[in-house]
Design a protein around this motif. Structure first.
Motif, PDB file in Angstrom:
ATOM      1  N   GLY A  23       0.802  -1.209   0.000  1.00 18.53           N
ATOM      2  CA  GLY A  23       0.000   0.000   0.000  1.00 18.53           C
ATOM      3  C   GLY A  23       0.837   1.261   0.000  1.00 18.53           C
ATOM      4  O   GLY A  23       0.305   2.346  -0.136  1.00 18.53           O
ATOM      5  N   ILE A  47      -4.697   2.811  -6.231  1.00 23.87           N
ATOM      6  CA  ILE A  47      -4.610   1.407  -5.834  1.00 23.87           C
ATOM      7  C   ILE A  47      -4.998   1.231  -4.371  1.00 23.87           C
ATOM      8  O   ILE A  47      -4.470   1.900  -3.486  1.00 23.87           O
ATOM      9  N   ILE A  48      -5.946   0.341  -4.139  1.00 29.68           N
ATOM     10  CA  ILE A  48      -6.248  -0.165  -2.790  1.00 29.68           C
ATOM     11  C   ILE A  48      -5.878  -1.635  -2.844  1.00 29.68           C
ATOM     12  O   ILE A  48      -6.518  -2.416  -3.540  1.00 29.68           O
ATOM     13  N   ASP A  49      -4.821  -2.016  -2.129  1.00 34.36           N
ATOM     14  CA  ASP A  49      -4.115  -3.265  -2.429  1.00 34.36           C
ATOM     15  C   ASP A  49      -4.626  -4.514  -1.736  1.00 34.36           C
ATOM     16  O   ASP A  49      -4.127  -5.604  -1.984  1.00 34.36           O
ATOM     17  N   GLY A  50      -5.615  -4.412  -0.843  1.00 29.79           N
ATOM     18  CA  GLY A  50      -6.143  -5.589  -0.160  1.00 29.79           C
ATOM     19  C   GLY A  50      -5.581  -5.827   1.217  1.00 29.79           C
ATOM     20  O   GLY A  50      -6.084  -6.671   1.958  1.00 29.79           O
ATOM     21  N   ARG A  55      -4.661   3.944   0.364  1.00 32.12           N
ATOM     22  CA  ARG A  55      -4.592   3.952  -1.094  1.00 32.12           C
ATOM     23  C   ARG A  55      -3.430   4.801  -1.583  1.00 32.12           C
ATOM     24  O   ARG A  55      -2.948   5.702  -0.887  1.00 32.12           O
ATOM     25  N   ILE A  88     -10.688   3.392  -8.799  1.00 34.63           N
ATOM     26  CA  ILE A  88     -10.066   2.545  -7.793  1.00 34.63           C
ATOM     27  C   ILE A  88      -9.649   1.223  -8.447  1.00 34.63           C
ATOM     28  O   ILE A  88     -10.444   0.582  -9.137  1.00 34.63           O
ATOM     29  N   SER A  90      -8.341  -2.445  -7.442  1.00 36.14           N
ATOM     30  CA  SER A  90      -8.244  -3.343  -6.286  1.00 36.14           C
ATOM     31  C   SER A  90      -8.000  -4.767  -6.760  1.00 36.14           C
ATOM     32  O   SER A  90      -8.181  -5.082  -7.943  1.00 36.14           O
ATOM     33  N   GLU A 438     -10.839   1.167   2.154  1.00 35.46           N
ATOM     34  CA  GLU A 438      -9.735   0.227   2.345  1.00 35.46           C
ATOM     35  C   GLU A 438     -10.180  -0.989   3.161  1.00 35.46           C
ATOM     36  O   GLU A 438      -9.812  -2.132   2.845  1.00 35.46           O
ATOM     37  N   VAL A 441     -12.492  -3.236   0.917  1.00 37.58           N
ATOM     38  CA  VAL A 441     -11.741  -3.997  -0.078  1.00 37.58           C
ATOM     39  C   VAL A 441     -10.991  -5.147   0.590  1.00 37.58           C
ATOM     40  O   VAL A 441     -10.975  -6.276   0.082  1.00 37.58           O
ATOM     41  N   GLN A 442     -10.384  -4.887   1.731  1.00 36.36           N
ATOM     42  CA  GLN A 442      -9.682  -5.960   2.435  1.00 36.36           C
ATOM     43  C   GLN A 442     -10.621  -7.112   2.767  1.00 36.36           C
ATOM     44  O   GLN A 442     -10.266  -8.286   2.626  1.00 36.36           O
ATOM     45  N   THR A 445     -11.073  -9.209  -0.360  1.00 35.95           N
ATOM     46  CA  THR A 445      -9.902  -9.648  -1.120  1.00 35.95           C
ATOM     47  C   THR A 445      -8.872 -10.333  -0.222  1.00 35.95           C
ATOM     48  O   THR A 445      -8.842 -11.543  -0.121  1.00 35.95           O
TER      49      THR A 445
END
Length: 649
Positions: A23, A47-50, A55, A88, A90, A438, A441-442, A445
């Motif tokens: 992140g 990017i929201i990476d999980g 972000r 976004i 993801s 965030e 999304v987590q 994912t």
């Protein structure tokens, strides 16, 4: 050991993947990566990476189905490029509880339009006992990735049958064998539906005895608990006890509290999960974003009446002496789940049990029996819940989002099958502000990936599979309603599976890039390993079948705040003329003597980058040995016992 001929040359590679918490924007990015050509470049996305981290803006370079580079790729070129400014980006959403109509998986439009790239089928203890059906699905073509649980109920029915009786010792052994065979074939966990017959007939110790065979596989136990209303506390405690006793991760699936007299009990059920985690047992849950459930009409028929199957149930209905008793017990069950019979809704009829009973001049219990006699166990929606319970469960850190739906084309079903993930992003995040983007999304994912044991999906990171969902945070929304469920979600703009567009500019492409995914025992179910310092070290030589393999020298460190990392990794396989030199960290995950990291490596004298995946075990659960597994691209894999020293902190 597996290798292919093209690798019989010297490779000198350097891992250039940034830092553990992906992140954070990368630093010191390789000049070679900014110049190389990719199959696809996603430009200027947020990017929201999980991981749950904040972000950030960056480009993503994708080749051969993997994320190859993240950062400023202005100097690179792509065979295809797309600008995602203001959108976004993801990881693809992972639905860990899907009742997908398997014939629909060839197109899966209802799932793709929700941003789903992977579904786990055969939950609630059901599904085929023989997992070869996954290969058959893949042969037909899959629009999304699919994995399967092995169902406890299916195994019980296969061996014990549908009668309410105890399992003999040899039957316990037979059931263990079926579960172990399924795990060997790649099952992602042992699902159960202890609410449903015949799984409901199993006593707790019988369940523990059967599923304990999965301990060495370090997997999970998602269970539709025996009771979600009057005895929800006891049923939740039972599931956690099964997981702890059997040595696998207990998961309360589609977690809820049903019935007005039980509302508020989520404070206690969530505390049970949190207490288990405090004492070192990873316990989790999943939840869908609706206060209504869908199952069959028999959910309000007491289990003893269903003993022996449908024919036996109908015989009991036909007994005048029993019918009155059954009628009253159905009324008691209705009261335990919902306010009244008007909260029992039939989507195929677009009416309620209360309305039908009123029209026919009978009680709801009598109407239930008549429907079951004439039409069978029709789909039924129960408006069960309380908002406070819902929010408490949602905000628990180990609660993931799952639809309890899956791919479908039905126009008479629960709206969750068309709207779950967009409803979370639109209603729960944007409108109700119950979660940050965030966090949401987590929960769709990284968290489900960790619960079921994935190591190469669920995060935006170099070396991970390029399963990606792109959405507009300002417009994403669900459209499906209970009266008109077949309405596709809006705001999911692109869905990429294995590096290919399954949805592009909001339209399905027809590409069937999905795979039948299989799990192995070196992919443990585990909590998110965030906000902790990590260190992995290994030095020595791998041995496979007493033959010498690659030499290993690994030193990987990551600070708790994720802002600094150190790595020195060399893997030298002289026999295959492979020399891998990794100087920076990939995405690192650790749990109880196990670690995994991914990244991409650039081949010497080539513009081609190749993904790298390494997993290490201080103590292999089957051999007790220190074990390391290396995957380099799609063509080089090596698994061996380490003759040397290995430590995971």
């Amino acid at each position: 050991m597996k290798s292919k001929s093209f690798l019989s040359l010297t490779l000198s590679v350097t891992l250039l993947v940034g830092i553990f918490f992906v992140g954070y924007p990368q630093t010191g990015q390789s000049k070679e990566k900014t110049k190389q050509e990719y199959d696809l470049i996603l430009k200027d996305g947020t990017i929201i990476d999980g991981t749950g981290s904040k972000r950030f803006m960056a480009d993503i370079g994708i080749s051969n189905g993997y994320i190859q580079s993240i950062g400023d790729l202005d100097g690179a070129s792509g065979k295809s490029e797309i600008n995602l400014s203001g959108k976004i980006v993801s990881p693809g959403f992972i639905d860990m509880h899907s009742h997908a109509d398997t014939d629909v998986l060839t197109t899966a439009e209802s799932s793709l339009t929700q941003g789903v790239t992977t579904e786990m089928i055969s939950p609630d203890g059901g599904g085929p006992v023989d997992l070869s059906y996954l290969s058959e699905l893949e042969e037909k073509g899959l629009a999304i990735n699919v994995g399967s649980y092995i169902g406890f109920n299916s195994v019980w029915e296969e061996v014990v049958g549908y009668d309410d009786r105890r399992a003999a010792p040899e039957e316990i052994s037979d059931m263990q064998s079926l579960i172990e065979t399924a795990l060997q074939k790649g099952a992602w966990g042992v699902s159960a539906g202890l609410f449903y017959a015949p799984g409901n007939y199993a006593k707790i110790q019988e369940v523990i005895n059967v599923v304990s065979v999965a301990k060495e596989w370090r997997t999970n136990f998602p269970n539709h608990i025996r009771n979600e209303n009057y005895h929800v506390l006891e049923a939740t405690a039972e599931t956690i006890e099964i997981g702890e006793s059997a040595g696998i991760v207990p998961v309360i699936t589609h977690m809820k509290v049903m019935g007005p007299s039980n509302w508020g009990k989520s404070a206690e059920t969530i505390k049970m999960i949190q207490d288990a985690n405090k004492r070192g047992t990873f316990a989790a849950a999943d939840q869908y974003p609706y206060l209504a459930s869908q199952t069959g009409l028999t959910a309000i028929v007491p289990q003893w009446i269903q003993d022996g199957g449908r024919e036996e149930m109908l015989k009991r209905f036909a007994d005048p002496a029993m019918r009155t008793q059954i009628e009253e017990e159905i009324h008691d069950t209705i009261a335990s789940r919902v306010r009244d019979a008007y909260d029992v809704y039939f989507p195929t009829k677009q009416t309620t049990l209360g309305d039908i009973a009123e029209e026919q001049g009978v009680s709801p219990g009598e109407a239930t029996m008549q429907i079951l006699e004439d039409e069978g166990n029709i789909r039924t929606i129960y408006f069960f819940g309380d908002q406070e319970d819902f929010e408490r469960i949602l905000k628990n850190p180990t609660t993931a989002i799952a639809s309890d739906g899956g791919a479908t084309v039905s126009s008479s079903t629960h709206p969750r099958r068309y709207g779950t993930q967009p409803r979370v992003l639109g209603k729960l995040v944007r409108e109700d502000e119950l979660l940050s983007l965030e966090e949401a999304v987590q929960k769709m994912t990284g968290l489900p990936a960790n619960i079921i044991g994935m190591v190469d999906r669920g995060f935006i990171a170099e070396g991970m599979k390029a399963d990606i969902t792109v959405f507009d945070a300002d417009t994403v929304t669900d459209k499906a309603t209970f009266d008109n469920p077949k309405q596709y979600a809006e705001g999911i703009e692109h869905v990429i599976i294995d590096g290919q567009f399954a949805i592009k500019n909001g339209e399905t492409t027809g590409v069937q890039a999905g795979k039948a995914l299989k799990r192995s025992y070196d992919m443990p179910s585990r909590p998110m390993s965030l906000n902790e310092a990590h260190k992995v070290s290994a030095k020595g030589q791998l041995v496979n079948d007493k033959a010498k393999g690659p030499k290993i020298n690994i030193m990987v460190e990551q600070n708790a705040d994720g802002t600094q990392s150190k790595a020195k990794v060399q893997i030298i396989d002289k026999k295959n003329k492979v020399h891998i030199k990794l100087d920076e960290l990939g995405f690192l995950q650790t749990y109880k003597g196990w670690a995994s990291f991914t990244g991409t490596a650039k081949l010497k004298q080539s513009e081609k980058s190749v993904p790298v995946l390494v997993t290490v075990d201080e103590e292999d659960p089957f051999t007790g040995e220190e074990t390391i597994r290396v995957k380099f691209g799609e063509d080089y894999q090596y698994s061996g016992t380490l003759k040397g020293e290995l430590k995971v902190d």
